[in-house]
Motif scaffolding. Structure first.
Motif, PDB file in Angstrom:
ATOM      1  N   UNK A 196       0.846  -1.198   0.000  1.00 20.37           N
ATOM      2  CA  UNK A 196       0.000   0.000   0.000  1.00 20.37           C
ATOM      3  C   UNK A 196       0.879   1.245   0.000  1.00 20.37           C
ATOM      4  N   UNK A 197       0.374   2.310  -0.605  1.00 20.02           N
ATOM      5  CA  UNK A 197       1.060   3.594  -0.518  1.00 20.02           C
ATOM      6  C   UNK A 197       0.053   4.709  -0.817  1.00 20.02           C
ATOM      7  N   UNK A 198       0.475   5.946  -0.564  1.00 21.81           N
ATOM      8  CA  UNK A 198      -0.413   7.093  -0.775  1.00 21.81           C
ATOM      9  C   UNK A 198      -0.601   7.364  -2.265  1.00 21.81           C
ATOM     10  N   UNK A 199      -1.846   7.577  -2.660  1.00 21.29           N
ATOM     11  CA  UNK A 199      -2.146   8.034  -4.015  1.00 21.29           C
ATOM     12  C   UNK A 199      -2.417   9.533  -3.952  1.00 21.29           C
ATOM     13  N   UNK A 200      -1.639  10.310  -4.683  1.00 22.64           N
ATOM     14  CA  UNK A 200      -1.735  11.768  -4.584  1.00 22.64           C
ATOM     15  C   UNK A 200      -3.048  12.302  -5.144  1.00 22.64           C
ATOM     16  N   UNK A 201      -3.683  11.565  -6.056  1.00 20.83           N
ATOM     17  CA  UNK A 201      -4.939  12.033  -6.658  1.00 20.83           C
ATOM     18  C   UNK A 201      -6.068  12.073  -5.645  1.00 20.83           C
ATOM     19  N   UNK A 202      -6.185  11.012  -4.848  1.00 19.66           N
ATOM     20  CA  UNK A 202      -7.283  10.951  -3.883  1.00 19.66           C
ATOM     21  C   UNK A 202      -6.837  11.230  -2.454  1.00 19.66           C
ATOM     22  N   UNK A 203      -5.513  11.283  -2.223  1.00 19.65           N
ATOM     23  CA  UNK A 203      -5.002  11.779  -0.955  1.00 19.65           C
ATOM     24  C   UNK A 203      -4.981  10.809   0.202  1.00 19.65           C
ATOM     25  N   UNK A 204      -5.047   9.494  -0.048  1.00 21.25           N
ATOM     26  CA  UNK A 204      -4.914   8.548   1.060  1.00 21.25           C
ATOM     27  C   UNK A 204      -4.321   7.243   0.553  1.00 21.25           C
ATOM     28  N   UNK A 205      -4.029   6.339   1.496  1.00 19.02           N
ATOM     29  CA  UNK A 205      -3.401   5.063   1.153  1.00 19.02           C
ATOM     30  C   UNK A 205      -4.341   4.204   0.319  1.00 19.02           C
ATOM     31  N   UNK A 206      -3.742   3.458  -0.605  1.00 22.31           N
ATOM     32  CA  UNK A 206      -4.483   2.539  -1.472  1.00 22.31           C
ATOM     33  C   UNK A 206      -3.585   1.329  -1.748  1.00 22.31           C
ATOM     34  N   UNK A 207      -4.158   0.193  -2.144  1.00 20.89           N
ATOM     35  CA  UNK A 207      -3.313  -0.921  -2.597  1.00 20.89           C
ATOM     36  C   UNK A 207      -2.715  -0.578  -3.953  1.00 20.89           C
ATOM     37  N   UNK A 208      -1.431  -0.861  -4.126  1.00 22.21           N
ATOM     38  CA  UNK A 208      -0.777  -0.551  -5.401  1.00 22.21           C
ATOM     39  C   UNK A 208      -0.164  -1.787  -6.053  1.00 22.21           C
ATOM     40  N   UNK A 209       0.020  -2.861  -5.301  1.00 23.98           N
ATOM     41  CA  UNK A 209       0.663  -4.042  -5.865  1.00 23.98           C
ATOM     42  C   UNK A 209       0.244  -5.278  -5.077  1.00 23.98           C
ATOM     43  N   UNK A 210      -0.016  -6.377  -5.787  1.00 17.06           N
ATOM     44  CA  UNK A 210      -0.357  -7.647  -5.150  1.00 17.06           C
ATOM     45  C   UNK A 210       0.418  -8.775  -5.827  1.00 17.06           C
ATOM     46  N   UNK A 211       0.986  -9.652  -5.012  1.00 17.50           N
ATOM     47  CA  UNK A 211       1.697 -10.831  -5.496  1.00 17.50           C
ATOM     48  C   UNK A 211       1.035 -12.078  -4.918  1.00 17.50           C
ATOM     49  N   UNK A 212       0.910 -13.128  -5.769  1.00 16.87           N
ATOM     50  CA  UNK A 212       0.245 -14.353  -5.348  1.00 16.87           C
ATOM     51  C   UNK A 212       1.061 -15.572  -5.741  1.00 16.87           C
ATOM     52  N   UNK A 213       0.971 -16.627  -4.926  1.00 14.36           N
ATOM     53  CA  UNK A 213       1.574 -17.907  -5.244  1.00 14.36           C
ATOM     54  C   UNK A 213       0.712 -19.009  -4.643  1.00 14.36           C
ATOM     55  N   UNK A 214       0.347 -19.983  -5.485  1.00 14.60           N
ATOM     56  CA  UNK A 214      -0.458 -21.129  -5.062  1.00 14.60           C
ATOM     57  C   UNK A 214       0.227 -22.394  -5.544  1.00 14.60           C
ATOM     58  N   UNK A 215       0.325 -23.393  -4.661  1.00 16.23           N
ATOM     59  CA  UNK A 215       0.931 -24.667  -5.003  1.00 16.23           C
ATOM     60  C   UNK A 215       0.139 -25.794  -4.357  1.00 16.23           C
ATOM     61  N   UNK A 216       0.050 -26.937  -5.060  1.00 13.10           N
ATOM     62  CA  UNK A 216      -0.540 -28.101  -4.418  1.00 13.10           C
ATOM     63  C   UNK A 216       0.389 -29.300  -4.574  1.00 13.10           C
ATOM     64  N   UNK A 217       0.084 -30.383  -3.855  1.00 12.97           N
ATOM     65  CA  UNK A 217       0.988 -31.529  -3.818  1.00 12.97           C
ATOM     66  C   UNK A 217       0.977 -32.321  -5.115  1.00 12.97           C
ATOM     67  N   UNK A 218       0.052 -31.989  -6.036  1.00 11.73           N
ATOM     68  CA  UNK A 218      -0.016 -32.705  -7.306  1.00 11.73           C
ATOM     69  C   UNK A 218       0.852 -32.055  -8.378  1.00 11.73           C
TER      70      UNK A 218
END
Length: 308
Positions: free
Chosen positions: A251-273
């Protein structure tokens, strides 16, 4: 409230989120940590209020590896999506739900977007729970690979800091600063001004349940600015004997709306198969929107909100 979260396609195991609506009694914590958690709880409540009037552009890519019937061989898929992401609160619910409105897939516009939005938001729903389930399913309709998932919304982990839910977790400060999944931009290097707080879900009120209704407890971390309670990053990890999921959000500040917002998401999923899914998403072009709900069913030209 009931939300499906993860499903492995090989054995059909499922992780299911149960979000109890009734408040729980706050768990006593060490005093200095209590202060930080209280600030974060207030911050999260205000954060949801601010973000509920905002829509952002989500650009994401998914890469999936799926085992074939030939030992040691895999099918590989890749998908690029453009979506609007926003928080919505269905009628009759006191919770905001992350909604991903996909409007472009691999460079091609989606064809049924208008009908989908009308069905989700303007037609009568059997219940708030049913509509929430529909929103979560719709948000995941373009996910690839055998590991089904609907918990990949950037604001989900913040729910655990809500004062209503904090008692479901134990919290402890830690010096483990490095996220499991690296971000494009590093977190602040001055660790003295950032608390890393681990959380572990407590029994018996597990929010995720798997095959045979088995409780699957969550754990993860928050990177918190202690003076304000602001969340700089979140990490969510869910694991059982078949599948593991990790989601990191910055998360970080967005200057357009003036408050914190999510800016990046990372995902990882694994199964035993041998299945594996990786995802990366960025958020930009934050702007305000208005939801328009009519008494009667709208015409086909009506949509619940406009992209500016």
């Amino acid at each position: 409230m009931h939300v499906s979260v993860l499903r492995t396609g090989v054995e059909g195991s499922m992780l299911v989120v149960f979000l109890a609506l009734a408040p729980t009694v706050c768990q006593a914590q060490e005093q200095t940590l209590d202060v930080v958690l209280a600030r974060s709880g207030k911050y999260v409540a205000e954060f949801r209020h601010q973000l509920s009037g905002i829509v952002s552009e989500e650009r994401s890519e998914q890469v999936a590896r799926t085992p074939t019937t030939h030992l040691g061989r895999y099918n590989h898929e890749r998908l690029d999506l453009k979506s609007d992401f926003l928080l919505v609160r269905p009628p009759g619910s006191d919770r905001h739900v992350g909604f991903r409105d996909v409007y472009e897939v691999n460079g091609q516009p989606t064809r049924d977007r208008e009908e989908r939005l009308t069905r989700l938001f303007l037609e009568q729903s059997a219940s708030a729970r049913a509509q929430i389930q529909s929103i979560m399913n719709e948000s995941a309709r373009y996910n690839i690979g055998l590991i089904g998932r609907t918990l990949n919304t950037p604001t989900l982990a913040l729910l655990f800091l809500d004062p209503e839910y904090q008692a479901r977790f134990s919290f402890a400060q830690t010096d483990k600063y490095k996220p499991r999944l690296p971000f494009d931009e590093t977190l602040p290097s001055d660790q003295a001004d950032v608390w890393v707080v681990e959380y572990d879900e407590l029994r018996p009120h597990a929010m995720i349940r798997g095959k045979d209704n088995k409780a699957l407890l969550l754990r993860g971390r928050f990177w918190i600015e202690p003076s304000s309670g602001r969340i700089l990053a979140s990490e969510l990890n869910a694991k059982d004997s078949e599948v593991e999921a990790t989601i990191n959000v910055r998360f970080q500040t967005d200057t357009t709306i003036g408050h914190f917002v999510p800016v990046e998401m990372r995902e990882l999923y694994r199964d035993l198969y041998g299945s594996r899914v990786e995802g990366a998403a960025t958020y930009s072009n934050f702007r305000r929107f208005q939801v328009q709900v009519e008494e009667a069913l709208p015409s086909r030209d009506d949509v619940p909100y406009g992209r500016n």
